[in-house]
Design a protein around this motif. Structure first.
Motif, short mmCIF file in Angstrom:
data_model
loop_
_atom_site.label_atom_id
_atom_site.label_comp_id
_atom_site.label_asym_id
_atom_site.label_seq_id
_atom_site.Cartn_x
_atom_site.Cartn_y
_atom_site.Cartn_z
N HIS A 1 0.84 -1.20 0.00
CA HIS A 1 0.00 0.00 0.00
C HIS A 1 0.88 1.25 0.00
N ALA A 2 0.29 2.38 -0.35
CA ALA A 2 1.00 3.66 -0.28
C ALA A 2 1.39 3.94 1.17
N GLY A 3 2.47 4.67 1.34
CA GLY A 3 2.94 4.99 2.68
C GLY A 3 3.36 3.73 3.41
N THR A 4 2.98 3.63 4.66
CA THR A 4 3.35 2.46 5.46
C THR A 4 2.13 1.63 5.87
N LYS A 5 0.99 1.90 5.26
CA LYS A 5 -0.24 1.18 5.59
C LYS A 5 -0.07 -0.32 5.32
N ASP A 6 -0.46 -1.12 6.30
CA ASP A 6 -0.48 -2.59 6.22
C ASP A 6 0.87 -3.24 5.98
#
Length: 147
Positions: free
Chosen positions: A104-109
């Motif tokens: 996912h984008a960023g650090t999500k999941d």
């Protein structure tokens, strides 16, 4: 007709600093041209890559550090991460995505550690260049059919 991606332009604030950073990673310097008006093009290529990066003065109007989604595919993510760290690059820990499809984008999941069973295309690590352009390492050990 074949179409090959061969150049990616990355926005930097200081071409000499960026050139030093990428050369320290072992990237090949292909070109460093300057025109009388200060226009400058610097091109470097990662080892084993058919695609190069270009940056310089007057090459792009994008804000320095705004590039993301720049991928370096490696056969051993732990070894690539260690090599970057050996060159004084701050690299994230290896991670995989909770959904296991793509990250996912960023650090999500993000889930710490490589993908279960070291599944190809599913383990990642990230780092930034001195301007903040965001790079991803992706481990590919076996290509999908037709690739």
């Amino acid at each position: 007709m074949d179409m090959r991606l061969e150049i990616v332009v990355i926005p930097v604030a200081d071409a000499d600093r960026a050139k030093g950073f990428y050369k320290a990673l072992g990237w090949r310097l292909d070109a460093d041209f300057t025109a009388d008006d200060g226009f400058r093009v610097v091109q470097l290529t990662p080892p084993g890559s058919g695609c190069s990066v270009i940056f310089g003065n007057g090459v792009t109007s994008a804000e320095p550090g705004s590039a993301e989604g720049l991928y370096l595919v490696v056969s051993d993510i732990e070894a690539a991460r260690a090599e970057l760290e050996g060159n004084a690059v701050q690299v994230s820990e290896v991670f995989h995505d909770a959904d296991g499809v793509f990250h996912h984008a960023g650090t999500k999941d993000r889930v710490p550690g490589p993908a279960p069973e070291r599944r190809s295309y599913a383990s990642f690590a990230s780092f930034n260049d001195p301007d903040g352009n965001r790079w991803m390492l992706q481990e590919v050990t076996e290509r999908f059919p037709g690739r």
